[in-house]
Design an enzyme around this catalytic site. Structure first.
Site, mmCIF file in Angstrom:
data_model
loop_
_atom_site.group_PDB
_atom_site.id
_atom_site.type_symbol
_atom_site.label_atom_id
_atom_site.label_comp_id
_atom_site.label_asym_id
_atom_site.label_seq_id
_atom_site.Cartn_x
_atom_site.Cartn_y
_atom_site.Cartn_z
ATOM 1 N N ASP A 60 0.862 -1.176 0.000
ATOM 2 C CA ASP A 60 0.000 0.000 0.000
ATOM 3 C C ASP A 60 0.908 1.239 0.000
ATOM 4 O O ASP A 60 2.122 1.148 0.169
ATOM 5 C CB ASP A 60 -0.984 -0.008 1.172
ATOM 6 C CG ASP A 60 -2.218 0.842 0.848
ATOM 7 O OD1 ASP A 60 -2.158 1.646 -0.105
ATOM 8 O OD2 ASP A 60 -3.230 0.729 1.549
HETATM 9 C C1 BGC Z 1 -5.072 3.214 -0.030
HETATM 10 C C2 BGC Z 1 -5.221 2.172 -1.121
HETATM 11 C C3 BGC Z 1 -5.094 2.822 -2.470
HETATM 12 C C4 BGC Z 1 -3.753 3.521 -2.541
HETATM 13 C C5 BGC Z 1 -3.478 4.152 -3.881
HETATM 14 C C6 BGC Z 1 -3.842 4.071 -0.219
HETATM 15 O O1 BGC Z 1 -3.854 5.168 0.634
HETATM 16 O O2 BGC Z 1 -5.037 2.571 1.215
HETATM 17 O O3 BGC Z 1 -6.443 1.506 -0.983
HETATM 18 O O4 BGC Z 1 -5.228 1.868 -3.480
HETATM 19 O O5 BGC Z 1 -3.715 4.520 -1.553
HETATM 20 O O6 BGC Z 1 -4.267 5.241 -4.101
#
Ligand code: BGC
Length: 756
Positions: free
Chosen positions: A286
């Site tokens: 993530d």
């Molecule tokens: C979130 C993810 C997301 C990623 C990219 C993160 O802050 O937890 O779910 O896919 O950002 O935007």
């Protein structure tokens, strides 16, 4: 021609690895791997956010220009948040035509509920219990996003969510692992289609692996501490279902799980996902989650974080640049192995080959298609259809709904009544702000009644510029209440649209209170004092506490955040042109103090009678609130009514390899044609590990004309009885069971059987 615009350029490097349709993907991956330097391999494991205006002049000097150079030298495998054909083509051109091997980028984006045309939030879509519709909705999203250059979505989010305080419940399928598994698979099929190399489909990503939905106290990013019983029986099934449906990527999660940050969790990523489940796609971290292991107090420094993440099974680093900076050193020092790096790269390349990116890196870059597909009639009517199916009727006393189409004075009141932004919800990065059809507009398309509109109170003080800004709730200005009350006084019916502002749920939007924010409750009570004929339409990204409304308002419609076509969908339901059939995918609490709240809880040693009363003090309960939810999981009404027969079992018992059936007749006893979700729950009475009081194990969405009867047959075999037992095995144990069939998770209609 601008220096970096696409034109007739040498395709030399690109042709070095051009894909041949006839060579199996695995051979092509191996052949390419052989050609790659260590730096190029590490580059594939690095993902950047869209960091500059790619179609403008390239940056000179500074950090961004390094990143730019990295793209042109094969040190980037993927980008996220670059969107639109023009932009995507430009970054792709850098990777493909300037780097030595010309390996194309995989372009990621959070296609969570629609790209530019927004569909209902996933929690709302789940309320339809209509797997075909959910799959179709994902496919439409894929169609629009791929036309804008995207070939990878960070969805579906398959986290089980039991705590409405957590803002991200909007992104998932709610509290139940059985429903959640089916929805996960449907969404994966929708995104990926039959053929990943079609330009209309994209790679999906099951996230967040794992247990992110169990963040303590519903506070985002918080610690998770759950045992193997909950992990295997509740958290993992939807991930496993996504893997079985062929999802090509996984994303790990921000949280630590039982002391180990998920980004470095070998048990989850290496043993279970890549081992037991044979997953051969790749795992992306993530956002910055490698780096965050230092804040967790798990990694000493960035380099150590890289070592932990790679050993743990994270293949691609989203926005920490740690592999880029340290993977080589870690390899030289023997902290990570060449096999681990090769395995990660192989996985990433495999998905790129499957997407057909080597065959044509610009297959998603067709401006004509982008123009034709974006906001097309097919997509708009698809999201309208999905929106209607997602609505849940929570209360309809004296059949106040549907509304009469003529001769009525309607007072439309509330801060969300004319709001064109909130229905889009959160995660709508590519949508135009204020592009939803409001409830006011939806009702105005029915010309037979007179509508007055009053906001009553503002919900927020100013509109946030975007996704990253805090929502500033109005807690000072009540000046509009009097006018709203006056308009309600002489109306035949009042439609009030209340709930949460669109950015009040979603990532980092945890709430400690689950009431109607700001002065909305006061507005509701003031209006109800002068006109009790109220239809309350709720717009929200999570379950709310609605006790007062439930006790005092005759009709309540749960309309979530339904996307671009929100107002039209709501109007069609209010006027009875669409008969609602949604059912809640999460329990609605009576009090925040009940969190986490879920129907499939354990019995405890002191359950009380029917979970509500034990006639004494010493049982598992609150002294100031009931245990039960206000509206249970699986609940939702229709404008018509349904009657169920008793359950008929084909046999009172069965054994390994066998099957029995449980069937009911269901009759539409009302005046309208309608749909009902017939639900099967099973209870395992005694086992080597304690079992939930009941679990959803089947459902069917049945369409019945007024007066019609149909028979619904559920087949029960060993697989429905299996669970992660006291010995850590996934199996069914012999014993006594109860089958419940009915219209929600509280149904008492039951029959007993045994398995031996
Ligand atoms: C979130 C993810 C997301 C990623 C990219 C993160 O802050 O937890 O779910 O896919 O950002 O935007």
């Amino acid at each position: 021609m601008k220096k970096y615009a696409f034109g007739v350029l040498t395709l030399l490097s690109f042709s070095l690895v051009a894909q041949s349709k006839n060579t199996p993907v695995e051979d092509q991956v191996e052949a390419l791997l052989q050609k790659m330097t260590l730096e190029e391999k590490i580059g594939q494991m690095n993902q950047y956010n869209g960091f500059w205006n790619v179609t403008g002049p390239p940056p000179q000097g500074g950090e961004t220009s390094d990143k730019y150079q990295n793209l042109a030298t094969g040190r980037v495998g993927s980008m996220l948040n670059v969107r639109g054909v023009k932009e995507v083509r430009e970054v792709q051109r850098l990777a493909v035509e300037e780097s030595r091997l010309g390996i194309p980028l995989i372009i990621g984006f959070d296609l969570i509920h629609g790209y530019k045309t927004i569909s209902p939030i996933p929690l709302a879509e789940t309320a339809s219990w209509d797997l075909e519709a959910i799959q179709h909705s994902a496919a439409l999203g894929a169609k629009e996003a791929t036309a804008a250059g995207i070939n990878w979505t960070f969805a579906p989010m398959v986290d089980i969510t039991r705590d409405a305080r957590w803002g991200r419940v909007m992104e998932g399928a709610g509290e139940d692992p059985y429903l959640g598994s089916l929805v996960a698979a449907a969404r994966v099929r929708g995104f990926q289609g039959e053929d990943l190399s079609s330009p209309h489909t994209l790679a999906a990503c099951a996230k967040h692996f794992a247990a992110y939905g169990f963040s303590e106290a519903g506070r985002d990013y918080n610690t998770v501490d759950i045992g193997l019983n909950t992990l295997h029986n509740i958290v993992l099934p939807p991930f496993k279902a996504a893997a079985a449906a062929g999802v090509r990527t996984f994303m790990n999660s921000f949280n630590d799980l039982n002391g180990i940050p998920a980004t470095a969790d070998k048990y989850l990523q290496r043993e279970i996902l890549k081992g037991d489940w044979n997953f051969d796609g790749f795992v992306v971290s993530d956002w910055g989650s490698l780096r965050e292991m230092m804040d967790h107090g798990f990694a000493r420094d960035r380099k150590h974080a890289g070592e932990l993440a790679l050993n743990g099974g994270s293949d691609m680093d989203m926005e920490s640049y740690i592999y880029l900076d340290y993977a080589k050193e870690l390899l030289q020092e023997g902290k990570v192995t060449q096999e681990q790096i090769d395995d990660a790269v192989r996985r990433i390349l495999r998905v790129k080959f499957e997407l057909g990116l080597f065959e044509d890196p610009y297959r998603y870059c067709d401006e004509k298609r982008e123009q034709a597909v974006t906001g097309s009639e097919e997509i708009v009517s698809g999201v309208l259809d999905m929106a209607k199916k997602s609505i849940v009727l929570l209360k309809n006393q004296n059949n106040l709904l549907p509304l009469k189409k003529e001769g009525q004075k309607i007072a439309l009141i509330g801060p969300l009544a004319a709001d064109k932004n909130s229905p889009l919800g959160n995660w709508r990065i590519a949508a135009e702000n204020f592009s939803a059809v409001s409830v006011l507009e939806g009702l105005q398309s029915y010309p037979g009644n007179t509508i007055t509109h009053e906001q009553g109170v503002k919900l927020i003080n100013k509109v946030p510029a975007g996704f990253h800004e805090e929502v500033d709730i109005n807690t000072t200005d009540k000046s509009g209440i009097e006018e709203a009350v006056a308009s309600a006084k002489d109306a035949d019916v009042v439609v009030m649209v209340l709930g949460e502002y669109g950015f009040q749920s979603g990532e980092a939007r945890s709430r400690a209170n689950l009431d109607l924010p700001g002065f909305q409750q006061e507005l509701l009570e003031r209006v109800a004092a002068v006109n009790s004929n109220i239809v309350l339409v709720l717009m929200n990204g999570r379950p709310l506490v609605l006790n007062w409304a439930d006790a005092n308002v005759p009709a309540i419609v749960e309309a979530w955040q339904l996307g671009t076509q929100s107002g039209n969908a709501i109007a069609q339901v209010l006027y009875g042109d669409y008969n609602p059939s949604g059912k809640l995918p999460m329990s609605f609490p009576r009090s925040v103090g009940q969190m986490p709240l879920y129907y499939n809880h354990k019995s405890t040693g002191r359950p009380g009678a029917d979970g509500e009363d034990a006639g004494s003090v010493f049982w598992s309960h609150y002294i100031d609130e009931k245990n039960s939810p206000l509206y249970p999981f699986g609940f939702g009404l229709s404008y018509t009514s349904f009657e169920y027969s008793d359950i008929r079992l084909s046999a009172p018992q069965f054994s390994k390899g066998g099957t029995i059936t449980a069937q009911v007749d269901i009759t539409n006893t009302g005046k309208y044609n309608g749909k009902e979700v017939v639900q099967l729950y099973l209870k395992d009475h005694f086992a080597s590990a304690t079992r939930p009081v009941r679990e959803l194990k089947g459902f069917e969405l049945v369409e019945l004309k007024a007066g019609e009867t149909k028979t619904v047959v559920f087949s029960i075999d060993e697989s429905l009885l299996q669970f992660y037992n006291g010995q850590g095995q996934w199996m069914a144990e012999p014993g006594a069971f109860t089958a419940f069939i009915g219209s929600d998770s509280t149904t008492k209609r039951s029959a007993e059987f045994s398995f031996n």
